[in-house]
Design a protein around this motif. Structure first.
Motif, PDB file in Angstrom:
ATOM      1  N   ASP A 231       9.350  62.013  15.068  1.00 40.92           N
ATOM      2  CA  ASP A 231       9.598  61.243  16.287  1.00 40.92           C
ATOM      3  C   ASP A 231      10.870  60.408  16.157  1.00 40.92           C
ATOM      4  OD1 ASP A 231       7.306  62.178  17.474  1.00 40.92           O
ATOM      5  OD2 ASP A 231       6.114  60.379  17.054  1.00 40.92           O
ATOM      6  N   THR A 232      11.566  60.236  17.263  1.00 35.98           N
ATOM      7  CA  THR A 232      12.649  59.266  17.275  1.00 35.98           C
ATOM      8  C   THR A 232      12.033  57.865  17.235  1.00 35.98           C
ATOM      9  OG1 THR A 232      12.660  59.093  19.694  1.00 35.98           O
ATOM     10  CG2 THR A 232      14.047  60.807  18.698  1.00 35.98           C
ATOM     11  N   ARG A 233      12.853  56.878  16.916  1.00 33.88           N
ATOM     12  CA  ARG A 233      12.318  55.514  16.869  1.00 33.88           C
ATOM     13  C   ARG A 233      11.866  55.072  18.257  1.00 33.88           C
ATOM     14  NH1 ARG A 233      13.818  50.406  17.199  1.00 33.88           N
ATOM     15  NH2 ARG A 233      15.993  50.874  17.615  1.00 33.88           N
ATOM     16  N   LYS A 234      12.548  55.546  19.303  1.00 31.45           N
ATOM     17  CA  LYS A 234      12.171  55.189  20.675  1.00 31.45           C
ATOM     18  C   LYS A 234      10.774  55.725  21.014  1.00 31.45           C
ATOM     19  CE  LYS A 234      13.833  55.442  25.463  1.00 31.45           C
ATOM     20  NZ  LYS A 234      12.617  56.043  26.060  1.00 31.45           N
ATOM     21  N   ILE A 235      10.528  56.988  20.683  1.00 31.28           N
ATOM     22  CA  ILE A 235       9.217  57.582  20.958  1.00 31.28           C
ATOM     23  C   ILE A 235       8.140  56.883  20.125  1.00 31.28           C
ATOM     24  CG2 ILE A 235       7.830  59.674  20.658  1.00 31.28           C
ATOM     25  CD1 ILE A 235      10.336  61.284  21.374  1.00 31.28           C
ATOM     26  N   PHE A 236       8.459  56.592  18.863  1.00 31.78           N
ATOM     27  CA  PHE A 236       7.507  55.914  17.986  1.00 31.78           C
ATOM     28  C   PHE A 236       7.180  54.527  18.532  1.00 31.78           C
ATOM     29  CE2 PHE A 236       6.499  54.311  13.505  1.00 31.78           C
ATOM     30  CZ  PHE A 236       5.266  54.964  13.468  1.00 31.78           C
ATOM     31  N   PHE A 237       8.209  53.834  19.002  1.00 30.47           N
ATOM     32  CA  PHE A 237       8.030  52.515  19.612  1.00 30.47           C
ATOM     33  C   PHE A 237       7.073  52.587  20.805  1.00 30.47           C
ATOM     34  CE2 PHE A 237       9.421  49.631  23.031  1.00 30.47           C
ATOM     35  CZ  PHE A 237       9.220  48.399  22.422  1.00 30.47           C
ATOM     36  N   GLU A 238       7.246  53.595  21.646  1.00 33.19           N
ATOM     37  CA  GLU A 238       6.399  53.744  22.834  1.00 33.19           C
ATOM     38  C   GLU A 238       4.942  54.008  22.446  1.00 33.19           C
ATOM     39  OE1 GLU A 238       8.457  56.830  24.887  1.00 33.19           O
ATOM     40  OE2 GLU A 238       9.945  55.475  25.778  1.00 33.19           O
ATOM     41  N   LYS A 239       4.732  54.777  21.387  1.00 33.19           N
ATOM     42  CA  LYS A 239       3.364  55.024  20.907  1.00 33.19           C
ATOM     43  C   LYS A 239       2.727  53.725  20.409  1.00 33.19           C
ATOM     44  CE  LYS A 239       3.857  59.874  19.492  1.00 33.19           C
ATOM     45  NZ  LYS A 239       3.814  60.828  18.350  1.00 33.19           N
ATOM     46  N   ILE A 240       3.537  52.929  19.709  1.00 29.40           N
ATOM     47  CA  ILE A 240       3.038  51.649  19.195  1.00 29.40           C
ATOM     48  C   ILE A 240       2.648  50.736  20.356  1.00 29.40           C
ATOM     49  CG2 ILE A 240       3.673  49.566  17.914  1.00 29.40           C
ATOM     50  CD1 ILE A 240       5.563  51.408  16.253  1.00 29.40           C
ATOM     51  N   ILE A 241       3.505  50.677  21.376  1.00 29.22           N
ATOM     52  CA  ILE A 241       3.233  49.846  22.549  1.00 29.22           C
ATOM     53  C   ILE A 241       1.926  50.250  23.221  1.00 29.22           C
ATOM     54  CG2 ILE A 241       3.989  49.403  24.920  1.00 29.22           C
ATOM     55  CD1 ILE A 241       5.409  47.662  22.984  1.00 29.22           C
ATOM     56  N   ASP A 242       1.653  51.558  23.276  1.00 29.81           N
ATOM     57  CA  ASP A 242       0.412  52.031  23.889  1.00 29.81           C
ATOM     58  C   ASP A 242      -0.811  51.462  23.175  1.00 29.81           C
ATOM     59  OD1 ASP A 242       1.729  53.485  25.809  1.00 29.81           O
ATOM     60  OD2 ASP A 242       1.606  55.397  24.730  1.00 29.81           O
ATOM     61  N   VAL A 243      -0.778  51.442  21.838  1.00 30.79           N
ATOM     62  CA  VAL A 243      -1.910  50.898  21.081  1.00 30.79           C
ATOM     63  C   VAL A 243      -1.970  49.383  21.227  1.00 30.79           C
ATOM     64  CG1 VAL A 243      -2.968  50.667  18.799  1.00 30.79           C
ATOM     65  CG2 VAL A 243      -1.838  52.800  19.430  1.00 30.79           C
ATOM     66  N   VAL A 244      -0.809  48.749  21.246  1.00 31.41           N
ATOM     67  CA  VAL A 244      -0.757  47.309  21.438  1.00 31.41           C
ATOM     68  C   VAL A 244      -1.449  46.917  22.745  1.00 31.41           C
ATOM     69  CG1 VAL A 244       0.805  45.388  21.951  1.00 31.41           C
ATOM     70  CG2 VAL A 244       1.295  46.897  20.034  1.00 31.41           C
ATOM     71  N   SER A 245      -1.216  47.692  23.803  1.00 32.49           N
ATOM     72  CA  SER A 245      -1.829  47.387  25.094  1.00 32.49           C
ATOM     73  C   SER A 245      -3.356  47.531  25.025  1.00 32.49           C
ATOM     74  CB  SER A 245      -1.260  48.290  26.186  1.00 32.49           C
ATOM     75  OG  SER A 245      -1.583  49.650  25.945  1.00 32.49           O
ATOM     76  N   LEU A 246      -3.838  48.477  24.233  1.00 28.13           N
ATOM     77  CA  LEU A 246      -5.277  48.651  24.064  1.00 28.13           C
ATOM     78  C   LEU A 246      -5.897  47.467  23.327  1.00 28.13           C
ATOM     79  CD1 LEU A 246      -5.569  52.416  23.042  1.00 28.13           C
ATOM     80  CD2 LEU A 246      -6.241  51.379  25.218  1.00 28.13           C
ATOM     81  N   LEU A 247      -5.082  46.864  22.454  1.00 26.48           N
ATOM     82  CA  LEU A 247      -5.569  45.714  21.677  1.00 26.48           C
ATOM     83  C   LEU A 247      -5.483  44.415  22.473  1.00 26.48           C
ATOM     84  CD1 LEU A 247      -4.016  46.537  18.192  1.00 26.48           C
ATOM     85  CD2 LEU A 247      -6.430  46.616  18.811  1.00 26.48           C
TER      86      LEU A 247
END
Length: 255
Positions: A231-247
């Motif tokens: 993954d690019t860092r941008k895509i990885f960042f977006e995946k992280i944000i998705d989990v952050v929103s769940l938390l």
């Protein structure tokens, strides 16, 4: 790949029977040699307790933590101090540099404690200073340096002894955005060129996106994790944000 860190079913309780807090709940995980791992989680999730137990600052209530095939939960006294001094590197949010020493002397101190010969110290410091772009500040005192420069000196001090594991506690927390970005790029150099294994607690998704793996902690347990892979860092960042929103927070709120 060799697992430099193995955590087997650790639990950590605070308080007494009438008021018991479970900070870590039968948590297990492994970290391979050469990985750059970020740990995220909401306030009270247990991520700081996890880092403290790995760093030997705190003891587990039950379970085992094994670093480079050594069960650190069984170490005490001088043996524990020796392990902490020789096998772990620390990078803190507030730098923890000695104000009365120059940058060079702050880095050298880590080697002197290990009784490294004076003739070897200069070469080691010059080598790491070149990689971290800090040669121009080696003769300056902490009060003469920017926050970013001080944090790079702290990073050099942490890695100079070639520790088995580098532990970073909110390393970008006291830095402006530009200095934080430069430090994270330094972490990538440490990880990719020096093959340093880094375990970093961070409070935001941007910082975590520089890691190769992100572990999310919730209620003292592992909630989720991602491997960056291709993954690019941008895509990885977006995946992280998705989990952050769940938390239950945003990229700058999950601590």
């Amino acid at each position: 790949m060799f697992n430099i860190l193995k955590i087997n079913n650790i639990s950590k309780y605070y308080g007494n029977k009438s008021s018991l807090t479970k900070a870590l709940d039968d948590l297990s995980m492994e970290v391979e040699k050469g990985q750059f791992v970020a740990i995220m989680g909401a306030s009270g999730s247990g991520k700081t307790t996890l880092l403290n137990t790995i760093s030997t600052i705190d003891n587990v209530t039950s379970g085992h933590i094994i670093i480079d095939d050594k069960d650190i939960t069984t170490l005490k006294g001088p043996k524990l101090n020796k392990f902490r001094r020789e096998e772990l590197g620390f990078i803190f949010q507030d730098f923890n540099l000695l104000d009365t020493l120059t940058a060079y002397e702050n880095i050298a101190l880590a080697l002197q404690i290990q009784n490294i010969k004076a003739t070897e110290i200069e070469g080691k410091i010059n080598e790491i200073a070149e990689k971290l772009n800090i040669k121009k500040v080696l003769n300056k005192y902490p009060y003469e340096m920017s926050g970013g420069q001080k944090q790079r000196i702290a990073a050099a001090r942490a890695v100079i002894t070639n520790p088995k594991l580098i532990l970073a506690d909110e390393p970008t927390g006291a830095l402006d955005s530009n200095s934080a970005k430069r430090l994270l790029e330094i972490f990538q150099v440490l990880n990719e060129e020096l093959e340093s294994t880094i375990l970093m607690v961070t409070h935001d998704a941007f910082t975590a996106s520089y890691a190769s793996r992100v572990i999310f902690i919730k209620d003292g347990k592992i909630f989720n994790e991602f491997i960056k892979g291709n993954d690019t860092r941008k895509i990885f960042f977006e995946k992280i944000i998705d989990v952050v929103s769940l938390l239950g927070g945003d990229g700058n709120d999950v601590i």
